[in-house]
Write an enzyme that holds these catalytic residues in place. Structure first.
Site, PDB file in Angstrom:
ATOM      1  N   CYS A  77       0.847  -1.205   0.000  1.00  0.00           N
ATOM      2  CA  CYS A  77       0.000   0.000   0.000  1.00  0.00           C
ATOM      3  C   CYS A  77       0.878   1.248   0.000  1.00  0.00           C
ATOM      4  O   CYS A  77       1.692   1.438   0.910  1.00  0.00           O
ATOM      5  CB  CYS A  77      -0.921   0.014   1.224  1.00  0.00           C
ATOM      6  SG  CYS A  77      -1.849   1.558   1.373  1.00  0.00           S
ATOM      7  N   ASN A 183     -13.546   9.600  -2.358  1.00  0.00           N
ATOM      8  CA  ASN A 183     -14.271   8.490  -2.979  1.00  0.00           C
ATOM      9  C   ASN A 183     -14.072   7.306  -2.055  1.00  0.00           C
ATOM     10  O   ASN A 183     -12.942   6.965  -1.731  1.00  0.00           O
ATOM     11  CB  ASN A 183     -13.673   8.120  -4.341  1.00  0.00           C
ATOM     12  CG  ASN A 183     -13.695   9.282  -5.316  1.00  0.00           C
ATOM     13  OD1 ASN A 183     -14.591  10.114  -5.291  1.00  0.00           O
ATOM     14  ND2 ASN A 183     -12.690   9.349  -6.179  1.00  0.00           N
ATOM     15  N   HIS A 194      -6.752   2.149   1.310  1.00  0.00           N
ATOM     16  CA  HIS A 194      -6.370   2.957   2.484  1.00  0.00           C
ATOM     17  C   HIS A 194      -7.280   4.192   2.607  1.00  0.00           C
ATOM     18  O   HIS A 194      -7.560   4.830   1.590  1.00  0.00           O
ATOM     19  CB  HIS A 194      -4.906   3.386   2.314  1.00  0.00           C
ATOM     20  CG  HIS A 194      -4.285   3.880   3.565  1.00  0.00           C
ATOM     21  ND1 HIS A 194      -3.355   3.151   4.258  1.00  0.00           N
ATOM     22  CD2 HIS A 194      -4.472   5.030   4.260  1.00  0.00           C
ATOM     23  CE1 HIS A 194      -2.980   3.850   5.335  1.00  0.00           C
ATOM     24  NE2 HIS A 194      -3.652   4.991   5.348  1.00  0.00           N
ATOM     25  N   HIS A 196      -8.437   7.545   2.448  1.00  0.00           N
ATOM     26  CA  HIS A 196      -7.807   8.768   1.932  1.00  0.00           C
ATOM     27  C   HIS A 196      -8.788   9.546   1.072  1.00  0.00           C
ATOM     28  O   HIS A 196      -9.796   9.018   0.618  1.00  0.00           O
ATOM     29  CB  HIS A 196      -6.565   8.420   1.105  1.00  0.00           C
ATOM     30  CG  HIS A 196      -6.875   7.841  -0.248  1.00  0.00           C
ATOM     31  ND1 HIS A 196      -7.360   6.559  -0.424  1.00  0.00           N
ATOM     32  CD2 HIS A 196      -6.812   8.376  -1.491  1.00  0.00           C
ATOM     33  CE1 HIS A 196      -7.552   6.333  -1.704  1.00  0.00           C
ATOM     34  NE2 HIS A 196      -7.241   7.414  -2.386  1.00  0.00           N
TER      35      HIS A 196
HETATM   36 ZN   LIG Z   1      -2.424   1.420   3.583  1.00  0.00          ZN
END
Ligand SMILES: [Zn+2]
Length: 389
Positions: A77, A183, A194, A196
């Site tokens: 990630c 989104n 993740h 965000h």
């Molecule tokens: Zn992450």
């Protein structure tokens, strides 16, 4: 307003800017100074955009985005902190509270001065540098969390980051509009799990805001009043679509909602953008907004009654910048007021609203439900909020 968070400015290996925002009561550690050790190729230069002669809308050409990261394995990630057991991520620190950095695959990014031109030498197709900026906002270092799960302290730090970035990006002479949004959910096309969001600083006023601006101007010309202020007053008088009400913010399902689930969150004071919100407004929002998201996460349930995390789009509509509308502060009531729109494409468990002919081709919406039905469901999930004026 001074920043209610601690900001540390850094640069990534390819020169992109990165800003750590740490909770106000904390002390950022040395890890905020960790260098980006990756060997990154230079950022693509010279992104362009073209104007559609039929609508007057600008269309940025972001072909390099075809190669961007798509749902990587958790260990890869790029938004998690850099930890010794994994390859370096976009965030060199081994932990963080909230971090903002320039998107590596931006839709808007000139990075070098280029003169305007024409496609194929035809004046009907203007083309120029898409001189804006795209930033990523990581809400937490916890990969499995969500905005809805943020404690008020951390939500407040995200709000500080939004406000601070809005102020700084709006001051850029090429920027006409700043849009902070999230989104959430693969159904929306999210490519990274993740928690965000993103910030787009557009070198033009995007179509929905341009429409809103025209409507607000017409309303002001005929009544001398602020359009969204009048809408808020009317929603408060009608009360039946109000889903959360605080001292500084009210959340309601708009009377002409278009999506299967849709809520607007409006400040009671006339502020143009997030940078203009004050301490009391940010504090209340840090409680009210995650509360709203938690309620939305119970809107749909599967057959055995398990709540379904709602895929949603959440975006802050702010007034265009001063370079877009000179003198906007002299007559602010004729312009847009800051507000948040949260909506979902989910219309039933496992069923999505597809934007077909009327919506996609004409932008002409047909609602599959009623705004009152959406509001009743939300009020049933959050009974304390009903009529709590
Ligand atoms: Zn992450």
């Amino acid at each position: 307003m001074s920043l209610h968070a601690k900001r540390t400015d850094r640069r990534l290996a390819d020169g992109r800017e990165l800003f750590y925002y740490d909770d106000a009561a904390s002390s950022p550690t040395q890890t905020r100074q960790s260098p980006d050790t990756r060997d990154l190729p230079p950022m693509p230069a010279g992104a362009r955009m073209r104007r559609d002669p039929l609508t007057g809308e600008w269309v940025p050409l972001a072909s390099h985005r075809m190669n961007r990261t798509h749902l990587p394995a958790r260990a890869d990630c790029p938004l998690c902190p850099t930890r010794s057991e994994s390859p370096p991520s976009e965030v060199p620190a081994s932990d963080y509270h909230v971090v903002v950095f320039e998107n590596r695959f931006p839709s808007l990014n000139a990075r070098q001065a280029e003169s305007p031109g024409q496609v194929d030498g035809e004046a009907i197709w203007p083309e120029r540098a898409s001189d804006g900026r795209c930033e990523v906002v990581c809400f937490t270092s916890d990969h499995d969390s969500s905005f809805a799960a943020l404690a008020p302290t951390r939500a407040r730090t995200v709000i500080e980051a939004w406000a601070d970035r809005s102020r700084e990006l709006a001051a850029h002479p090429a920027v006409r509009s700043v849009f902070c949004f999230e989104n959430r959910g693969e159904e929306i096309g999210v490519t990274l799990g993740h928690p965000h969001g993103q910030i787009y600083a557009y070198p033009y006023v995007p179509p929905r805001s341009a429409q809103h601006l025209v409507r607000a101007g017409e309303h002001y010309a005929s009544t001398g009043r602020d359009l969204l202020g009048d809408v808020l007053d009317a929603e408060q008088r009608a009360a039946r679509r109000v889903v959360l009400r605080g001292e500084h913010w009210t959340a309601y399902v708009p009377a002409a909602a278009r999506w299967p689930v849709e809520v607007h969150v409006v400040p009671h004071r006339h502020v143009l953008d997030l940078a203009e919100t004050d301490d009391a407004e940010r504090d209340e929002l840090a409680h009210l907004y995650p509360e709203l998201l938690r309620t939305l996460d119970r809107f749909f349930e599967d057959d055995d009654g398990t709540p379904i995390e709602l895929p949603y789009i959440s975006g802050w509509f702010a007034a265009p910048t001063e370079s877009a509308v000179p003198g906007r502060r002299e007559e602010p009531r004729s312009l847009m007021r800051l507000h948040l729109q949260v909506f979902s494409v989910m219309r039933a468990p496992g069923k999505l609203k597809y934007l077909a002919g009327s919506e996609s081709a004409q932008g002409a919406w047909v609602s599959d439900t009623t705004p009152e039905a959406i509001a009743q469901r939300l009020q049933a999930l959050h009974p304390l909020a009903v009529g709590s004026a």
